[in-house]
Every structure is written in structure tokens, then in C-alpha cells.
Design an enzyme around this catalytic site. Structure first.
Site, short mmCIF file in Angstrom:
data_model
loop_
_atom_site.label_atom_id
_atom_site.label_comp_id
_atom_site.label_asym_id
_atom_site.label_seq_id
_atom_site.Cartn_x
_atom_site.Cartn_y
_atom_site.Cartn_z
N ASP A 677 0.84 -1.21 0.00
CA ASP A 677 0.00 0.00 0.00
C ASP A 677 0.87 1.26 0.00
O ASP A 677 0.59 2.23 -0.70
CB ASP A 677 -0.90 -0.02 1.23
CG ASP A 677 -1.90 1.12 1.23
OD1 ASP A 677 -2.72 1.20 0.28
OD2 ASP A 677 -1.85 1.95 2.15
N LYS A 681 1.43 4.43 -2.77
CA LYS A 681 1.34 5.85 -2.43
C LYS A 681 2.58 6.62 -2.88
O LYS A 681 2.45 7.72 -3.44
CB LYS A 681 1.14 6.00 -0.92
CG LYS A 681 -0.22 5.49 -0.43
CD LYS A 681 -0.34 5.58 1.08
CE LYS A 681 -1.71 5.08 1.54
NZ LYS A 681 -1.84 5.13 3.02
#
Length: 814
Positions: A677, A681
Site C-alpha cells: 500500500d 502511495k
């Protein structure tokens, strides 16, 4: 003298005729009045049908005749006492017998000529005229009935006869000079040729009759009584926010009526406009309403008076290099259309003379294609011009206003509004008087176009935004709560009316053009259709609502894969789903380009930092000319929560489970703990900085043992955390021994990106980062000695929903 016209609905029933008598009682008793009446509502259509059936040799015309007879007999029986009915019924029977004989003759011959059809259609007005006149007499009015065929003289162009105004004006003036009755009822629509043959005046013929009479007698005013309270700023059947126009000029009324405003028809205005006689459009069934007054000028602050549209338009384009500098092409084009009696609605020509485009009704396009290609057969053969190009399924939208020429930017406002809503303009025309700006668009966009145009020019206080929301779990449900809570604020302070018009979860979809109530959306959604993403996308595009925004609160790759379909349709996309922007760079770039090309927003602030202004801050730096040298960040609220709470005496499993229970991690915590994740980003931030980087180019220094990552299920994953508990304790202990704290850090510098667990010293900005907070350090050309810091809560349904909410508002206000 005053002239009043009552349309078909105004005399459509006994009750309506009683209302006409009531209205007439309100007028000054000492005045003189000419009253023009249409056929009873719907009767003209029945008469046309009757003639057509007879001409086709079908005996069903007799049934239609019976319906017409019954309709009029019922009206007489309701309007008059039994003692007064016999004379009325006798007159009616005579006309119906004549009509039946005419239809019988047509049936025998098997042919319906325009001349015969005019005669058939005339009976509607002739019958209603007698009924209304007799009712006025019964009410005590000094009333008389006069056949308009004895006054209005035309040529023999049956169906749309041309008036001989010299003879007509003489007849009307002479008649009224000698007529003693105060109220004279005349049938509209009908006239007669010099030879005494019955003719009709075409579409809006009863209005035209009234205007002819008003001009001939120099009336003080022409009142047109209909079933609406005047002309509207737009068609209320398409634009629900349309409002009445209190005052309008003759020229504006002509323009609006030409472009589809059916309250009044263009020929109606001309005779009274020449004499500067005011026209007042009133509602028979709401006579107290102001209505619309048409006169010389109207004092208004708005530059635009009304908007309108014409459907079923085809564009004809004649083009070719052989047209340049050669006179006569336009003349030949229009003559070929004239010979086929094809009306040209719109004309536009390129300044290079390479092409000329005209708009006509779709029903005429095949005739036009044949006629024009035949006229230019030689030039087409010689390749000097191309065969006529025909495009269909189009319509025209127009803004009309006398004051547009004095207001700069009206055209820009119009086309900007259409462009922002994905409405493609195929052709443009503007008259030299600047009272009208017309645009040809796809027929499917008519409703959306008229609504956004009306919103732009007439509804400045509120802009309607339509949301289609996919994902109504933790984040989605919080978003709906916030939308409901802020409705009044958005309307009163920002001028936004945000409606939820679509909802979807993994099982169901729900769509409602009128909006979905936010009090019981869960129950409504459970009654929706089975979830099918392609069908859901197709339905949203088919609804074609203005100011549409698709909101993705899911983590679905299937949903992320359809963003381009929305953007191509001018529908903005707001998303917290990181998959699209962290997928192949080519797709990310495609979405950004589509948003720019189709004037739609593609906003994803919550992809990084939830509600924090991480991406917006970066965008502002780049747009203002700054250059990013490095980005260092803690971008996972869940990982920060985990390592802030992973203290001596607490197992790593307990901390991860607590983070999941609080909603800080994904349902599968490995998505967060693996660093994937965070990789997404930092990839998004690197791309927003201008780097064309892919996910596999990011280095991931994972702290999780492979056995944890490869566990068969989430419960198995937790078991593996227990198995490797010593590994996690050693990581914590090593950092603590050096007086440092563990942070999962993302870094981008010199075109390279990495993520991994690091030990940070007390003097580092990351050291005191608490709870679920995120922090981003931007080192740029302007912020070299001291990085620009963005810090705050970076996880949680509330803050993520608020970030999405902010993007929705940002999209709506662009």
C-alpha cells in the site's frame, strides 16, 4: 377593441368552456371583443385520422366520426339545459352530416387530397365556434358567430395557405364596423381562397387567425389563452426549474417560438408586431397568474431571456476544394432544397468557402441527399466536391435574448458550460443581431444541455451535482452521513445542490434520476439490481445527467478499470481507490489526459494521506514552477499505529489485530504490512512529481517473513505472526537500544523510490509521529534548507470520507 384567442385545451370540455365564460365576465362590459376559438382539444387530430383512414379505404373512419360526434354531443348536453339543446344538436348534426358525406366520397375515391384534408380539418373549429357563441348568449352576452372563411382570403396552397392581407383586412374592418354584437366568436385556423375553397393556415393557425384579426381592427391588445402561464425560460417538461417569463420583446418571442417554444408560433407574431400591438399569453385554468406580455421591449437585467431546442435535426455538409472562390454553389444548394420544399433551419459556412453546412428536419434528409447529389453530380464526378455528407440524430439548442449583444462572454459561458458537461458541439450559428446563439449537438445530450444551460443563465444560486457512489462500506457510509449533514450548508454557502443519484456495493446497484433519499438508502439499495459493473457504467452514461461525478470508495481493480469510460463521457471521477493511479503508467497517464481533454475532473487526494492535502500541496508546488528534489514520508496510518503501539510487553499480533479492529488496516492486514500500500502511495507521489515510474521499479525492504506473506488465509497469517513473534521483538529491541523508534518510511529521490522499515532518531521529524498520523516532507528548489511538511491523521473512515467530500466539492466548483 380587444382580441382574445382560446386554444384547444381552453375549450376542450364543458367545464373549460364555462371557465372561458367566467374569464370574459372579468373584462370591461363596455368593450368590444373578437373571440377566436380552436377546435375542442384533440379533435383536429381525430379529423386528420378520419380523412387518412377514408383515403386508405378503411371503414374505421366511421368509428372516428362517431367519436367526434359523441364528444360534441356530450359537451352540448353538459353546457345547455334540455330546452336549449335541440337547436344546438340540429346545427351540429348538419355539420356532421356534411363531414360524413365528404369522408364517404374520399372513401369511394380512395384518395385524400390536400384540398379535401383542409375541408375535413375545418369542421373542428366550425363546430366549437357555434357551441361557444351559443353558450355566451345563454350567459347573457351580446354575442354572435362569424365564419372566418368569409373574412380571411388566401391562395390555394392547401395545408399552409398564404394570406391576402389587402382583401382580408378590408373584409375584417368592414365586418366589424357593421357588427352590432359586443362579442364576436370566430373559428381559428380556417380561411378560404378567392374561389371560396376552404383552406387552413398551418401550424398554430388559430393563433395566426387571432393576430390577423387584431392587426386588421387595430386592437389594443391580443390575449392568447392557453393551458400554461405564459412563455417559460425553457421547456418545463425537460427543465423542471424553468420559470415563467413575465415580459419579452417581439423579436425574442419570434426567436424562441422558432426554436421550439410551442406556446406561440412565429407567424402569429408578425401581423401584430407590425402594428406594435401587445400580446398577452395567459393561462385559462389559472387566470390570476401574470402570464407573459410580448411588446416592444422588456427591461431585464439578465442578458438571456430563454433557452430552447429543436429535436430531430440532420446536418447536411457540402464541401470540396472546388467550391473555393467559385460563386453560385450556395445558390444551387438552396435551390435544390427549395425544389423539394425542404425548410432550412440553420446555416453555417466556413470562412475558407471550403464547406457549407445547413440544418434540416430528419424526415427530409433522404430527399435532400438525392436532390443535392443530383444537382452537383458533375462536380462530384470530377472530384471537385464530395458527395453530400448527412449526419442525423442531432438537435439544436439555442439561447435567446435582446441584451446578449451588450454582455461580453455570453458565448463563452454557453460553450464552456456545454464543454464541462461533455456535450460536443457539431455546428454553431449566430445571427448578426446577436439575439440568438445556436449550437447543434447530439440528440441524446438535449436534456442535459438544456438543464446545464438553464442552470448557468437562470439558476445562479444553486448548481446541481449528481453523484454516483460505488462502495458504501466504512468510508462510503461516512461520506453519505457527511453529505446529509452538510446539505443546507452546501446550498446556502456554496450554492451547491449535491444529489446522490446512484449507489452500488458488491451485491446491488441502485439508480434514481430524481435522487436517492439519504435517510433510508440501505433499504433502497437492497431492493436494487444485481451488481454488474459494465451494466452499471452503461446505465450511468445513458442517464446523461449534468454535472455528474463518479465516486469510488472501493479497493476494486474492476471498478478502477472503468474510470476511462466515465471521463470520456465528461463524467468526473473522485476516488480513494489507489489501484488506477498505481497501475501501469500508461493507464495513469491516459486518465489524466482524458480528464483534460473532456473537461472532467480526475481527483484522488485521498490516495495518499486520507484527508490530508498531500497531493494538492504537491500539485501547487509543481504548477507554480517549483522542482521536487526528494520526498520522504510515513504514508501508512495503519503501520504508524502498529509501530507506535508495539511496545515492550505487547505482542506484534495483538497490535496488528487492534489496528484491524479499529478499521486502520485493510480486511487483509498483509496489504498494509507488506508495504504494498505504501509502495502505491509513493508511486503516485512520484508520478505527480513528473516521474514516469512503474511499480516494479520501487524497492521494498520488507520486514515481514515470507511465511507471513504467503499464509493461505488471514487467520493463518495471524498464526504466523505468533510463530515469528521473536523476529518482531528483535526489531523493536534493536531500535530501542539505540534510542530510536521504528517507522515504515517511503522515499523518492533522483528518480528512484523505496519503502521499508527504518529506525529514526529523536531529532528526526518522524520520531514523534503519534497514533495513525501521516507525515510527508517535500524538499524542493524553494524548500531546500527546511522541507515543506504536511502532517496529520492519515487513516480512518471519517477523515478519508472528508477528503473525498472535499474532492467532490472541488470538482463541482471547477
Amino acid at each position: 377593441m380587444q382580441v382574445l384567442k382560446f386554444g384547444g385545451t381552453s375549450v376542450g370540455s364543458a367545464k373549460a368552456i364555462e371557465q372561458v365564460c367566467h374569464i370574459l365576465k372579468q373584462y370591461k362590459p363596455a368593450g368590444r371583443y373578437a373571440i377566436i376559438v380552436s377546435a375542442l382539444g384533440g379533435v383536429t387530430d381525430k379529423l386528420i385520422r378520419c380523412g387518412q383512414l377514408a383515403g386508405q379505404g378503411q371503414e374505421d373512419y366511421k368509428n372516428v366520426l362517431l367519436e367526434i360526434e359523441t364528444r360534441h354531443l356530450d359537451a352540448i348536453r353538459e353546457l345547455f339545459p334540455i330546452t336549449a339543446q335541440s337547436g344546438q344538436i340540429s346545427q351540429l348534426k348538419k355539420k356532421l352530416n356534411a363531414l360524413e358525406n365528404l369522408c364517404d366520397g374520399i372513401f369511394q375515391v380512395g384518395e385524400l387530397s390536400p384540398r379535401s384534408l383542409d375541408k375535413i380539418m375545418s369542421y373542428g373549429e366550425l363546430m366549437s365556434c357555434v357551441i361557444v357563441a351559443e353558450k355566451l348568449k345563454q350567459k347573457g352576452f351580446s354575442a354572435a358567430c362569424k365564419d372566418s372563411r368569409e373574412l380571411i382570403v388566401t391562395d390555394n396552397n392547401f395545408g399552409h395557405a398564404t394570406v391576402n392581407f389587402i382583401a382580408t383586412n378590408h373584409n375584417i374592418a368592414q365586418f366589424f364596423a357593421q357588427q352590432p354584437a359586443d362579442y364576436v366568436v370566430l373559428p381559428g385556423f380556417v380561411a378560404a381562397s378567392n374561389e371560396g375553397e376552404t383552406t387552413t393556415l398551418g401550424r398554430g393557425g388559430s393563433d395566426y387567425t387571432a393576430a390577423i384579426v387584431a392587426a386588421a381592427v387595430h386592437a389594443s391588445v391580443l390575449d392568447i389563452w392557453t393551458d400554461v402561464s405564459g412563455m417559460m425560460t425553457a421547456d418545463p417538461r425537460i427543465v423542471s426549474q424553468a420559470i415563467p417569463i413575465s415580459h419579452i420583446s417581439y423579436e425574442e418571442a419570434m426567436e424562441l417560438s422558432h426554436f421550439g417554444a410551442k406556446v406561440i408560433y412565429p407567424p402569429t407574431i408578425q401581423p401584430v408586431m407590425d402594428k406594435r400591438i401587445p400580446i398577452w399569453i395567459k393561462n385559462t385554468f389559472a387566470p390570476e397568474d401574470h402570464g407573459t406580455l410580448i411588446q416592444d421591449s422588456a427591461d431585464r437585467s439578465f442578458p438571456v431571456t430563454g433557452i430552447s431546442g429543436i429535436q430531430h435535426i440532420a446536418l447536411l455538409t457540402l464541401e470540396g476544394s472546388g467550391m473555393v472562390g467559385i460563386p453560385g454553389f450556395s445558390k444551387r444548394l438552396f435551390e435544390s432544397l427549395l425544389q423539394e420544399r425542404i425548410n432550412v433551419i440553420l446555416i453555417t459556412q466556413s470562412s475558407s468557402e471550403h464547406s457549407i453546412t445547413v440544418g434540416i428536419h430528419e424526415t427530409d434528409m433522404l430527399k435532400a441527399k438525392t436532390a443535392v447529389d443530383s444537382e452537383f453530380a458533375q462536380e462530384i464526378h470530377d472530384k471537385r466536391i464530395e458527395p453530400l455528407l448527412v449526419e442525423k440524430d442531432l438537435c439544436i439548442v439555442a439561447v435567446v435574448g435582446d441584451k446578449m449583444k451588450n454582455h461580453h462572454g455570453t458565448s463563452g459561458k454557453l460553450f464552456g458550460t456545454l464543454g464541462r458537461n461533455g456535450v460536443n458541439v457539431r455546428a454553431i450559428a449566430q445571427g448578426s443581431t446577436e439575439k440568438n446563439i445556436s449550437a447543434v449537438i447530439n440528440k441524446a445530450d438535449l436534456k442535459k444541455a438544456l438543464n446545464v444551460m438553464h442552470e448557468t443563465f437562470f439558476e445562479t444560486p444553486l448548481k446541481q451535482v449528481n453523484l454516483f457512489i460505488a462502495g458504501v462500506g466504512n468510508v462510503g457510509s461516512k461520506l453519505l452521513e457527511q453529505l446529509q449533514q452538510q446539505q443546507n450548508y452546501l446550498q446556502n454557502e456554496l450554492g451547491l445542490q449535491i444529489r446522490v443519484t446512484g449507489l452500488a456495493n458488491s451485491k446491488y446497484t441502485l439508480l434514481s434520476e430524481s435522487g436517492i433519499g439519504l435517510n433510508n438508502w440501505r433499504q433502497q439499495l437492497e431492493q436494487g439490481n444485481e451488481m454488474n459493473i459494465p451494466a452499471f457504467v452503461a446505465q450511468i452514461k445513458a442517464m446523461n445527467l449534468r454535472n455528474s461525478v463518479f465516486v469510488d470508495n472501493t479497493a476494486s481493480s474492476e471498478v478502477a478499470a472503468v474510470y476511462h469510460e466515465f471521463l470520456q463521457h465528461g463524467i468526473s471521477v473522485v476516488t480513494c481507490n489507489k489501484i488506477a493511479c498505481s497501475s501501469d503508467y500508461s493507464y495513469y497517464r491516459q486518465l489524466k489526459d482524458l480528464a483534460r481533454r473532456f473537461n472532467a475532473s480526475f481527483l484522488f487526494e485521498t490516495n495518499v494521506g486520507a484527508g490530508l492535502p498531500v497531493i494538492n500541496t504537491l500539485n501547487d508546488l509543481i504548477r507554480s514552477g517549483d522542482k521536487v528534489h526528494s520526498i520522504e514520508a510515513v504514508l501508512s496510518g495503519s503501520l504508524n499505529f502498529v509501530f507506535n503501539h508495539f511496545v515492550n510487553g505487547t505482542s506484534f499480533r495483538e497490535v496488528v489485530k487492534a489496528a484491524q479492529d479499529e478499521g486502520y488496516t485493510e480486511p487483509d492486514p498483509r496489504i498494509d504490512l507488506s508495504g504494498k500500500d505504501v509502495m502505491r502511495k509513493i508511486l503516485i507521489l512520484a508520478r505527480e512529481s513528473g516521474a514516469a515510474i512503474e511499480m516494479d521499479e520501487i524497492t521494498n525492504y520488507s520486514f515481514l517473513p515470507d511465511a507471513c506473506l504467503d499464509a493461505a488465509s488471514v487467520p493463518d497469517f495471524y498464526d504466523q505472526l505468533d510463530v515469528h513473534a521473536q523476529h518482531f521483538q528483535e526489531l523493536r529491541s534493536a531500535a530501542a537500544a539505540d534510542g530510536k523508534r521504528l517507522k515504515f518510511v517511503a522515499r523518492y529521490e533522483d528518480g528512484k523510490a523505496s519503502v521499508g522499515l527504518q529506525s529514526v532518531a529523536p531529532d528526526h521529524p518522524f520520531y514523534k509521529l503519534e497514533g495513525k498520523d501521516n507525515i510527508v516532507l517535500y524538499t524542493t528548489s524553494r524548500y531546500q534548507e527546511q522541507p515543506l511538511i504536511v502532517k496529520g491523521a492519515g487513516a480512518g473512515a471519517d477523515v478519508t470520507a472528508s477528503g473525498i467530500f472535499a474532492d467532490i466539492i472541488r470538482s463541482a466548483r471547477l
